[in-house]
Design a protein around this motif. Structure first.
Motif, PDB file in Angstrom:
ATOM      1  N   SER A  23     -10.073  22.977  17.358  1.00  0.00           N
ATOM      2  CA  SER A  23     -11.447  22.500  17.215  1.00  0.00           C
ATOM      3  C   SER A  23     -11.421  20.982  17.086  1.00  0.00           C
ATOM      4  O   SER A  23     -10.752  20.440  16.200  1.00  0.00           O
ATOM      5  CB  SER A  23     -12.102  23.116  15.973  1.00  0.00           C
ATOM      6  OG  SER A  23     -12.189  24.519  16.090  1.00  0.00           O
ATOM      7  N   GLU A  51     -12.243  23.588  21.623  1.00  0.00           N
ATOM      8  CA  GLU A  51     -13.696  23.462  21.571  1.00  0.00           C
ATOM      9  C   GLU A  51     -14.027  22.063  21.078  1.00  0.00           C
ATOM     10  O   GLU A  51     -13.362  21.535  20.182  1.00  0.00           O
ATOM     11  CB  GLU A  51     -14.318  24.517  20.640  1.00  0.00           C
ATOM     12  CG  GLU A  51     -13.843  24.453  19.197  1.00  0.00           C
ATOM     13  CD  GLU A  51     -14.510  25.489  18.303  1.00  0.00           C
ATOM     14  OE1 GLU A  51     -15.304  26.301  18.808  1.00  0.00           O
ATOM     15  OE2 GLU A  51     -14.222  25.480  17.077  1.00  0.00           O
ATOM     16  N   LYS A  76     -19.849  22.100  22.162  1.00  0.00           N
ATOM     17  CA  LYS A  76     -20.920  22.615  21.305  1.00  0.00           C
ATOM     18  C   LYS A  76     -21.584  21.418  20.628  1.00  0.00           C
ATOM     19  O   LYS A  76     -20.902  20.607  20.012  1.00  0.00           O
ATOM     20  CB  LYS A  76     -20.358  23.566  20.241  1.00  0.00           C
ATOM     21  CG  LYS A  76     -19.588  24.751  20.803  1.00  0.00           C
ATOM     22  CD  LYS A  76     -19.000  25.594  19.679  1.00  0.00           C
ATOM     23  CE  LYS A  76     -18.198  26.768  20.235  1.00  0.00           C
ATOM     24  NZ  LYS A  76     -17.595  27.582  19.135  1.00  0.00           N
ATOM     25  N   ASP A  95     -17.508  22.630   9.415  1.00  0.00           N
ATOM     26  CA  ASP A  95     -18.106  23.924   9.070  1.00  0.00           C
ATOM     27  C   ASP A  95     -18.374  24.775  10.307  1.00  0.00           C
ATOM     28  O   ASP A  95     -18.395  26.005  10.226  1.00  0.00           O
ATOM     29  CB  ASP A  95     -19.396  23.711   8.283  1.00  0.00           C
ATOM     30  CG  ASP A  95     -19.149  23.164   6.887  1.00  0.00           C
ATOM     31  OD1 ASP A  95     -18.014  23.300   6.391  1.00  0.00           O
ATOM     32  OD2 ASP A  95     -20.088  22.589   6.295  1.00  0.00           O
ATOM     33  N   ALA A  96     -18.586  24.128  11.452  1.00  0.00           N
ATOM     34  CA  ALA A  96     -18.859  24.860  12.688  1.00  0.00           C
ATOM     35  C   ALA A  96     -17.586  25.214  13.453  1.00  0.00           C
ATOM     36  O   ALA A  96     -17.644  25.947  14.438  1.00  0.00           O
ATOM     37  CB  ALA A  96     -19.779  24.038  13.585  1.00  0.00           C
ATOM     38  N   ALA A  97     -16.446  24.708  13.000  1.00  0.00           N
ATOM     39  CA  ALA A  97     -15.196  24.894  13.729  1.00  0.00           C
ATOM     40  C   ALA A  97     -14.669  26.318  13.564  1.00  0.00           C
ATOM     41  O   ALA A  97     -14.752  26.909  12.484  1.00  0.00           O
ATOM     42  CB  ALA A  97     -14.153  23.892  13.236  1.00  0.00           C
ATOM     43  N   SER A  98     -14.092  26.841  14.624  1.00  0.00           N
ATOM     44  CA  SER A  98     -13.518  28.185  14.577  1.00  0.00           C
ATOM     45  C   SER A  98     -12.036  28.210  14.909  1.00  0.00           C
ATOM     46  O   SER A  98     -11.418  29.274  14.893  1.00  0.00           O
ATOM     47  CB  SER A  98     -14.278  29.110  15.540  1.00  0.00           C
ATOM     48  OG  SER A  98     -14.322  28.559  16.844  1.00  0.00           O
ATOM     49  N   GLY A  99     -11.449  27.074  15.212  1.00  0.00           N
ATOM     50  CA  GLY A  99     -10.038  27.033  15.583  1.00  0.00           C
ATOM     51  C   GLY A  99      -9.098  27.055  14.398  1.00  0.00           C
ATOM     52  O   GLY A  99      -9.470  26.702  13.273  1.00  0.00           O
ATOM     53  N   ASP A 100      -7.848  27.467  14.643  1.00  0.00           N
ATOM     54  CA  ASP A 100      -6.808  27.395  13.617  1.00  0.00           C
ATOM     55  C   ASP A 100      -6.393  25.954  13.366  1.00  0.00           C
ATOM     56  O   ASP A 100      -5.896  25.621  12.288  1.00  0.00           O
ATOM     57  CB  ASP A 100      -5.578  28.198  14.043  1.00  0.00           C
ATOM     58  CG  ASP A 100      -5.787  29.700  13.925  1.00  0.00           C
ATOM     59  OD1 ASP A 100      -6.645  30.118  13.126  1.00  0.00           O
ATOM     60  OD2 ASP A 100      -5.083  30.453  14.626  1.00  0.00           O
ATOM     61  N   ARG A 175      -5.157  24.394   9.869  1.00  0.00           N
ATOM     62  CA  ARG A 175      -6.068  24.838   8.812  1.00  0.00           C
ATOM     63  C   ARG A 175      -5.515  26.044   8.044  1.00  0.00           C
ATOM     64  O   ARG A 175      -5.906  26.299   6.910  1.00  0.00           O
ATOM     65  CB  ARG A 175      -7.433  25.172   9.412  1.00  0.00           C
ATOM     66  CG  ARG A 175      -8.087  24.004  10.119  1.00  0.00           C
ATOM     67  CD  ARG A 175      -9.317  24.429  10.897  1.00  0.00           C
ATOM     68  NE  ARG A 175     -10.464  24.637  10.022  1.00  0.00           N
ATOM     69  CZ  ARG A 175     -11.572  25.248  10.400  1.00  0.00           C
ATOM     70  NH1 ARG A 175     -11.667  25.758  11.632  1.00  0.00           N
ATOM     71  NH2 ARG A 175     -12.580  25.371   9.573  1.00  0.00           N
ATOM     72  N   ARG A 176      -4.622  26.797   8.651  1.00  0.00           N
ATOM     73  CA  ARG A 176      -4.052  27.973   7.993  1.00  0.00           C
ATOM     74  C   ARG A 176      -3.165  27.594   6.818  1.00  0.00           C
ATOM     75  O   ARG A 176      -2.891  28.430   5.946  1.00  0.00           O
ATOM     76  CB  ARG A 176      -3.256  28.795   9.011  1.00  0.00           C
ATOM     77  CG  ARG A 176      -4.093  29.323  10.178  1.00  0.00           C
ATOM     78  CD  ARG A 176      -3.219  29.851  11.296  1.00  0.00           C
ATOM     79  NE  ARG A 176      -2.372  28.797  11.848  1.00  0.00           N
ATOM     80  CZ  ARG A 176      -1.528  28.973  12.854  1.00  0.00           C
ATOM     81  NH1 ARG A 176      -1.426  30.163  13.436  1.00  0.00           N
ATOM     82  NH2 ARG A 176      -0.801  27.964  13.301  1.00  0.00           N
TER      83      ARG A 176
END
Length: 275
Positions: A23, A51, A76, A95-100, A175-176
């Motif tokens: 992201s 993204e 986006k 907050d809108a991010a969905s990636g690792d 982020r993990r």
């Protein structure tokens, strides 16, 4: 100066490669002049599974229309109703991010085409959770005017307090590896510094990929900027944001002022030499 370009990765039928999703958060405010170059440098990455979260911080120019016109489904757009500064805009993007993986890119900076690929390989090989890189310096016309020079191979929280060597647009975060999400403080200046410090409270260190992967744009008027104006914001980081003791804060301020002066003088010399 134009970046070396490679053939853009082809992603067909809505399918991404089986690679980690990255992201990329790009805060924008009246960024029409450079936003195409900036976002194109992301879309042209050799690592295609990404993204772009373009957060418009209440622009009054054509920024949003320009980005909409790029017509790539990986983009986006998040719109802020009122201008709240880069920290607030970046938080909305986070907050809108969905990636690792999370990357940040300022709206007038740019990446080299294999930035993400290089960092992901480095992080996979070394187990690094936070990676930064070297960078070059460009002017308003995108001509190279200098480079960051050598950087430390890694940096801890205590070391970063003394000298912030991380450039926002060079950062990649797994982020993990974080126990909880990290956000920017909603302050007008030095919010990136506090963000890096917050990261380093959760991971032992950030690691250097010793390659130039991005370009940091210097505008006229910022090349020889007066660090005296930044003093209250730097002090705010130490005393208010990090709540450090008075004596330690004073010691850090003295060291920061000399480091900042040296870096600023080197950048000015590079800029003069390039003209």
């Amino acid at each position: 100066m134009n970046l070396p370009m490679r053939e853009s990765p082809q992603v067909q039928d809505g399918q991404f490669p089986s690679e980690p999703l990255v992201s990329v958060v790009v805060p924008m405010h009246n960024s029409a002049a450079h936003i195409v170059e900036t976002i194109r440098s992301v879309l042209d990455q050799t690592h295609a599974n990404l993204e772009v979260i373009a957060v418009d911080d209440a622009s009054s120019d054509a920024t949003v229309a320009i980005v909409e016109g790029m017509a790539d489904r990986r983009i986006k757009i998040v719109r802020m109703e009122t201008n709240g500064g880069a920290g607030r805009a970046r938080n909305a993007g986070i907050d809108a991010a969905s990636g690792d993986y999370l990357a940040l890119l300022d709206s007038d900076d740019r990446w080299y085409p294999d930035k993400l690929e290089q960092q992901l390989r480095f992080m996979d090989r070394t187990g690094s959770a936070v990676c930064y890189t070297r960078y070059d310096l460009i002017d308003a016309e995108s001509e190279q005017i200098g480079r960051s020079g050598r950087l430390a191979a890694s940096v801890t929280y205590e070391q970063l307090l003394r000298h912030c060597i991380i450039r926002t647009s060079s950062l990649l975060v797994d982020r993990r590896a974080l126990a909880q999400p990290v956000h920017f403080p909603e302050i007008r200046k030095r919010q990136d510094f506090v963000f890096f410090l917050r990261l380093l409270k959760q991971v032992p260190k950030a690691d250097l990929l010793d390659e130039v992967t991005c370009s940091y744009r210097l505008h006229s008027g910022t090349v020889s900027s007066n660090k005296i104006r930044v003093i209250p914001f730097q002090w705010n980081v130490y005393r208010t944001q990090e709540q450090l003791p008075l004596g330690k804060s004073i010691s850090l301020m003295i060291g920061w002022f000399f480091n900042a002066g040296f870096v600023n003088a080197r950048r000015f010399a590079q800029w003069v030499e390039s003209k």
